[in-house]
Design an enzyme around this catalytic site. Structure first.
Site, PDB file in Angstrom:
ATOM      1  N   LYS A   1       0.838  -1.209   0.000  1.00  0.00           N
ATOM      2  CA  LYS A   1       0.000   0.000   0.000  1.00  0.00           C
ATOM      3  C   LYS A   1       0.871   1.257   0.000  1.00  0.00           C
ATOM      4  O   LYS A   1       2.011   1.239   0.453  1.00  0.00           O
ATOM      5  CB  LYS A   1      -0.989  -0.038   1.166  1.00  0.00           C
TER       6      LYS A   1
ATOM      7  N   ARG B   1      -2.977 -10.358   5.008  1.00  0.00           N
ATOM      8  CA  ARG B   1      -3.365 -10.366   3.588  1.00  0.00           C
ATOM      9  C   ARG B   1      -2.193  -9.816   2.777  1.00  0.00           C
ATOM     10  O   ARG B   1      -1.766  -8.688   3.008  1.00  0.00           O
ATOM     11  CB  ARG B   1      -4.616  -9.501   3.416  1.00  0.00           C
TER      12      ARG B   1
HETATM   13  N1  HH2 Z   1      -7.205  -4.280   0.851  1.00  0.00           N
HETATM   14  C1  HH2 Z   1      -7.543  -4.301  -0.462  1.00  0.00           C
HETATM   15  C2  HH2 Z   1      -8.610  -5.103  -0.895  1.00  0.00           C
HETATM   16  N2  HH2 Z   1      -9.293  -5.886  -0.042  1.00  0.00           N
HETATM   17  N3  HH2 Z   1      -9.638  -6.709   2.152  1.00  0.00           N
HETATM   18  C3  HH2 Z   1      -9.323  -6.713   3.443  1.00  0.00           C
HETATM   19  N4  HH2 Z   1      -9.983  -7.494   4.305  1.00  0.00           N
HETATM   20  N5  HH2 Z   1      -8.306  -5.921   3.937  1.00  0.00           N
HETATM   21  C4  HH2 Z   1      -7.589  -5.095   3.131  1.00  0.00           C
HETATM   22  O1  HH2 Z   1      -6.702  -4.381   3.642  1.00  0.00           O
HETATM   23  C5  HH2 Z   1      -7.896  -5.073   1.740  1.00  0.00           C
HETATM   24  C6  HH2 Z   1      -8.955  -5.910   1.269  1.00  0.00           C
HETATM   25  C7  HH2 Z   1      -6.785  -3.462  -1.428  1.00  0.00           C
HETATM   26  O2  HH2 Z   1      -5.712  -4.164  -1.987  1.00  0.00           O
HETATM   27  P1  HH2 Z   1      -5.720  -4.925  -3.402  1.00  0.00           P
HETATM   28  O3  HH2 Z   1      -6.762  -5.994  -3.418  1.00  0.00           O
HETATM   29  O4  HH2 Z   1      -4.367  -5.402  -3.720  1.00  0.00           O
HETATM   30  O5  HH2 Z   1      -6.049  -3.801  -4.461  1.00  0.00           O
HETATM   31  P2  HH2 Z   1      -7.331  -3.433  -5.309  1.00  0.00           P
HETATM   32  O6  HH2 Z   1      -8.415  -3.055  -4.365  1.00  0.00           O
HETATM   33  O7  HH2 Z   1      -6.860  -2.293  -6.178  1.00  0.00           O
HETATM   34  O8  HH2 Z   1      -7.727  -4.646  -6.133  1.00  0.00           O
END
Ligand code: HH2
Length: 263
Positions: free
Chosen positions: A204, A239
């Site tokens: 992040k 995660r």
């Molecule tokens: N962060 C993201 C998405 N889902 N779920 C939980 N429980 N906790 C988190 O911190 C979290 C999440 C954001 O990261 P990412 O999936 O890599 O990115 P994007 O939303 O752009 O697909």
């Protein structure tokens, strides 16, 4: 919890696993690397992201959920805010609903209850499109804890079992860099709710703000350090995108905290 974004636009891996065969291959690889949950998402929730209609979200992830649940026993969580998507994913083998909106749709809580799925209830201020426009809190740790407590109660009232609920402070979801750091430092207060704590710091942008480094891979050391601190403060599920490195780092943290004989 290994992250698999089957999206064209996720902030760190958008487009990489958009083809089903690439997504399935990455899921199997993460399981080999030691992931104990595969978190499949078909909608980016990065700051500024546009919402994706449910049929499109399901079209993206369906082949991956189906193939992965057929090929391996590792639990699949579905990273969605949409009841329709979660329902289909559970029918095809997912067993956890990871809802970044904190089960804000009552239908989602009822689905989790009736299917006896597990769930991750996450905190977010606002929605992805607008959440980073001046997030405000008086006491971020207390307020996030209070929100999670309310959402857990709503889930319990809808019939979700106590043991099926994990909580997540939602790092980066409507928080400044300092608010993210305060939440990590105060994670023991969130853990005090008595539910397993999920933490998502991986890659992040607040990591780069603190450590410097422009490239995505420059965020790995800071991601691992933040995850290790989170674990010492009571996080139970990390995660992460970089599963192999994260598993090694968390094995080290566990050895220190619990002793090698308990790994
Ligand atoms: N962060 C993201 C998405 N889902 N779920 C939980 N429980 N906790 C988190 O911190 C979290 C999440 C954001 O990261 P990412 O999936 O890599 O990115 P994007 O939303 O752009 O697909």
């Amino acid at each position: 919890m290994g992250v698999l974004n089957v999206t064209p636009d996720s902030f760190s891996d958008g487009g990489r696993y958009a083809a089903p065969e690439d997504g399935v291959r990455r899921a199997l690889e993460m399981a080999d690397e030691g992931a104990s949950i595969i978190d499949v998402g078909g909608e980016s929730t990065r700051p500024g992201a546009e919402a994706v209609p449910a049929p499109e979200e399901w079209r993206r992830i369906a082949p991956v959920v189906e193939a992965v649940s057929r090929k391996i026993d590792v639990p699949i969580s579905i990273d969605t805010r949409k009841f329709e998507v979660a329902e289909k994913a559970i029918e095809r083998g997912a067993s956890i609903v990871n809802d970044v909106s904190g089960l804000s749709d009552p239908k989602m809580a009822r689905l989790v209850a009736t299917t006896r799925a597990g769930t991750v209830v996450m905190h977010m201020q606002g929605d992805p499109k607008t959440m980073q426009r001046r997030p405000r809190y008086v006491d971020v740790v207390r307020e996030v804890r209070g929100f999670l407590e309310d959402r857990v109660k709503a889930a319990r009232d809808a019939g979700v079992a106590q043991a099926s609920i994990a909580v997540d402070p939602g790092i980066g979801f409507g928080k400044t860099v300092d608010q993210n750091l305060a939440l990590l430092a105060g994670l023991d207060v969130i853990a005090g709710l008595g539910h397993p704590v999920v933490i998502g710091v991986s890659r992040k942008s607040f990591i780069s703000t603190v450590t410097g480094g422009d490239r995505l891979e420059d965020r790995l050391p800071g991601s691992l350090a933040a995850a290790a601190v989170a674990v010492t403060k009571g996080a139970n599920i990390v995660r992460a995108h970089d599963v192999a490195a994260t598993v090694r780092a968390m094995r080290m943290a566990d050895a220190v905290l619990r002793g090698r004989e308990n790994l």
